[in-house]
Design a protein around this motif. Structure first.
Motif, PDB file in Angstrom:
ATOM      1  N   PRO A  99       0.799  -1.269   0.056  1.00 32.48           N
ATOM      2  CA  PRO A  99      -0.066   0.097  -0.078  1.00 32.48           C
ATOM      3  C   PRO A  99       0.822   1.125  -0.097  1.00 32.48           C
ATOM      4  N   GLN A 100       0.331   2.293  -0.653  1.00 32.87           N
ATOM      5  CA  GLN A 100       1.131   3.640  -0.717  1.00 32.87           C
ATOM      6  C   GLN A 100       0.045   4.744  -0.293  1.00 32.87           C
ATOM      7  N   GLU A 101      -0.230   4.752   0.880  1.00 34.42           N
ATOM      8  CA  GLU A 101      -1.297   5.655   1.322  1.00 34.42           C
ATOM      9  C   GLU A 101      -0.933   7.002   0.990  1.00 34.42           C
ATOM     10  N   ALA A 102       0.232   7.386   1.090  1.00 34.24           N
ATOM     11  CA  ALA A 102       0.788   8.745   1.026  1.00 34.24           C
ATOM     12  C   ALA A 102       0.206   9.417  -0.453  1.00 34.24           C
ATOM     13  N   PHE A 103      -0.099   8.511  -1.374  1.00 36.20           N
ATOM     14  CA  PHE A 103      -0.569   9.105  -2.588  1.00 36.20           C
ATOM     15  C   PHE A 103      -2.202   9.099  -2.463  1.00 36.20           C
ATOM     16  N   GLY A 104      -2.884   8.529  -1.585  1.00 39.27           N
ATOM     17  CA  GLY A 104      -4.327   8.449  -1.572  1.00 39.27           C
ATOM     18  C   GLY A 104      -4.881   7.006  -1.256  1.00 39.27           C
ATOM     19  N   ALA A 105      -6.055   6.945  -0.909  1.00 41.43           N
ATOM     20  CA  ALA A 105      -6.615   5.641  -0.640  1.00 41.43           C
ATOM     21  C   ALA A 105      -6.623   4.794  -1.848  1.00 41.43           C
ATOM     22  N   GLY A 106      -6.397   3.610  -1.734  1.00 44.04           N
ATOM     23  CA  GLY A 106      -6.336   2.445  -3.059  1.00 44.04           C
ATOM     24  C   GLY A 106      -4.868   2.676  -3.490  1.00 44.04           C
ATOM     25  N   TYR A 107      -4.009   3.361  -3.290  1.00 45.08           N
ATOM     26  CA  TYR A 107      -2.794   3.425  -4.226  1.00 45.08           C
ATOM     27  C   TYR A 107      -1.989   2.149  -3.608  1.00 45.08           C
ATOM     28  N   ALA A 108      -1.028   1.404  -4.536  1.00 47.77           N
ATOM     29  CA  ALA A 108      -0.277   0.736  -3.976  1.00 47.77           C
ATOM     30  C   ALA A 108       0.797   0.542  -5.080  1.00 47.77           C
ATOM     31  N   SER A 109       1.967  -0.154  -4.717  1.00 42.60           N
ATOM     32  CA  SER A 109       2.987  -0.427  -5.739  1.00 42.60           C
ATOM     33  C   SER A 109       3.189  -2.178  -5.790  1.00 42.60           C
ATOM     34  N   VAL A 110       3.567  -2.537  -6.957  1.00 41.09           N
ATOM     35  CA  VAL A 110       3.873  -3.988  -7.037  1.00 41.09           C
ATOM     36  C   VAL A 110       5.299  -4.069  -6.864  1.00 41.09           C
ATOM     37  N   VAL A 111       5.473  -5.068  -5.643  1.00 40.75           N
ATOM     38  CA  VAL A 111       6.861  -5.191  -5.526  1.00 40.75           C
ATOM     39  C   VAL A 111       7.333  -6.591  -5.597  1.00 40.75           C
ATOM     40  N   VAL A 112       8.609  -6.667  -6.034  1.00 33.85           N
ATOM     41  CA  VAL A 112       9.319  -8.226  -6.500  1.00 33.85           C
ATOM     42  C   VAL A 112      10.022  -8.057  -5.602  1.00 33.85           C
ATOM     43  N   ALA A 113      10.089  -9.315  -4.774  1.00 30.73           N
ATOM     44  CA  ALA A 113      11.167  -9.475  -3.539  1.00 30.73           C
ATOM     45  C   ALA A 113      11.844 -10.866  -3.460  1.00 30.73           C
TER      46      ALA A 113
END
Length: 412
Positions: A99-113
């Motif tokens: 989740p990337q809440e700093a950008f707003g509700a519902g925002y996220a990033s795909v992470v490859v780990a």
């Protein structure tokens, strides 16, 4: 072999959800190293194995995290805040949404780990994603559906694992597999629409192998296999059918189900009778729950091979592979002859529908979390490998009390 009393005591505590199973784990360690239990965590569904790590989602208060755990003792290797779902494997990496809440509700990033350390290898820009990330381009990329902002349309994108490039997919389509495109459905593979046809109104699609043999059970997500091509001279050889175009796609409509040929989208059959979730995390290739009955069916015709009433708690009794091993490789196709579904004390063969008396304990499921049922003690190893995440010789199952692990016997 571990003492039966020690295993039974640990299983009983798993069922009752006693707060601190780690105490029992430490006490039994002197007697056996075959099983362990971890409490103080609320799993969200069953974990998966990626390499030598066990990955699962868990809730801790208002936070939801993805956790990497060691298969030999359940200890946490790493964790990261995540959008709940199912861990995805792309190549040798783990993929999840952060989740990337700093950008707003519902925002996220795909992470490859890295599944062992959680080290992030690649990530996408913050966007609004729909659906789950999927491995694509033969494991060299991750395909997603996302919108740059709330008031903008969603498009298909891919995250290249080697370069980290995040670019629109070739046709700009949203997602992978069989998806809705306007008033049509289309089969999308590696960002390309292979075919389209009028939408028959199905809300959910799943791939099935078109094999007339008795139903098989898959150790991983059910994916149509690629037919083998006989060895012939190069000039006469026929190219193998791409995996995406092998088998049948089965869709669930409001009143029944429908089957489309994966090759070209031809409708093969339509069948009345509402199809519902069986509540069984075991990945069965051609098993469905329809109008209150458990059925095995032929994906080419939609007709039931056998059908029995479905009532009460459902358990997975066990499964063995062709060579007798109970520790199949990920994605291995396992013959259904050894698999059973246990319903109210009756074991039903997934291959024939034959009813017998269960030989021992099995796993019962509520909200995709497992509890031992049917007899004292823990289920047999075959049941663990049928539903659990298997890594480095251990099978791990998520229970209401936490995680439960078992060291598997080596196949003789």
């Amino acid at each position: 072999m571990a003492p039966r009393l020690a295993i039974a005591a640990l299983a009983a505590l798993t069922l009752t959800g006693v707060a601190d199973l780690t105490v029992v784990n430490k006490a039994s360690a002197a007697q056996t190293r075959r099983q362990w239990a971890v409490s103080g965590v609320e799993p969200l569904g069953q974990p998966v194995a990626i390499g030598s790590a066990i990955l699962g989602y868990a809730r801790s208060g208002p936070r939801i995290t993805i956790q990497g755990r060691a298969p030999e003792d359940g200890s946490v290797l790493w964790e990261s805040e995540a959008v709940p779902g199912t861990p995805v494997r792309a190549g040798e990496w783990a993929v999840y949404l952060e989740p990337q809440e700093a950008f707003g509700a519902g925002y996220a990033s795909v992470v490859v780990a890295d599944p062992l350390t959680g080290t992030q290898m690649q990530r996408s820009p913050a966007m609004i994603f729909s659906g789950s990330p999927q491995s694509c381009f033969a494991g060299r990329a991750v395909c997603v559906t996302a919108a740059p902002a709330e008031d903008e349309p969603a498009h298909g994108y891919r995250l290249d694992l080697a370069s980290g490039a995040f670019i629109p997919s070739a046709d700009g389509v949203t997602g992978e597999g069989l998806i809705k495109i306007g008033t049509e459905v289309g089969l999308v593979h590696d960002g390309v629409v292979l075919w389209r046809r009028p939408d028959p109104g199905a809300a959910r699609w799943s791939p099935h192998p078109a094999d007339p043999a008795p139903p098989a059970v898959l150790g991983a997500a059910a994916v149509p296999s690629t037919p083998a091509v006989p060895s012939t001279p190069a000039a006469l050889s026929t190219p193998a059918v791409p995996a995406a175009q092998a088998g049948v796609w089965v869709g669930e409509t409001a009143t029944g189900s429908v089957g489309l040929a994966a090759k070209d989208g031809t409708q093969l059959w339509a069948l009345p009778g509402v199809v519902s979730d069986c509540g069984i995390p075991l990945r069965t290739a051609v098993i469905r729950c329809r109008d209150g009955r458990l059925e095995a069916f032929d994906p080419l015709t939609g007709k039931a091979r056998w059908s029995v009433p479905l009532r009460g708690p459902v358990g997975v009794g066990g499964i063995t592979v062709a060579d007798g091993s109970t520790n199949p490789a990920p994605g291995a196709v396992i013959p259904g002859a050894g698999a059973t579904i246990v319903i109210r004390g009756v074991a039903i063969s997934l291959a024939t529908g034959e009813r017998t008396t269960p030989a021992g304990a099995s796993w019962c499921f509520t909200a995709n979390l497992a509890s031992a049922c049917g007899a004292d003690g823990v289920p047999p190893e075959a049941a663990w490998t049928a539903v659990g995440a298997v890594a480095d010789g251990y099978a791990v199952v998520a229970t209401p009390a936490g995680y439960f692990g078992l060291l598997l016997e080596k196949a003789q």
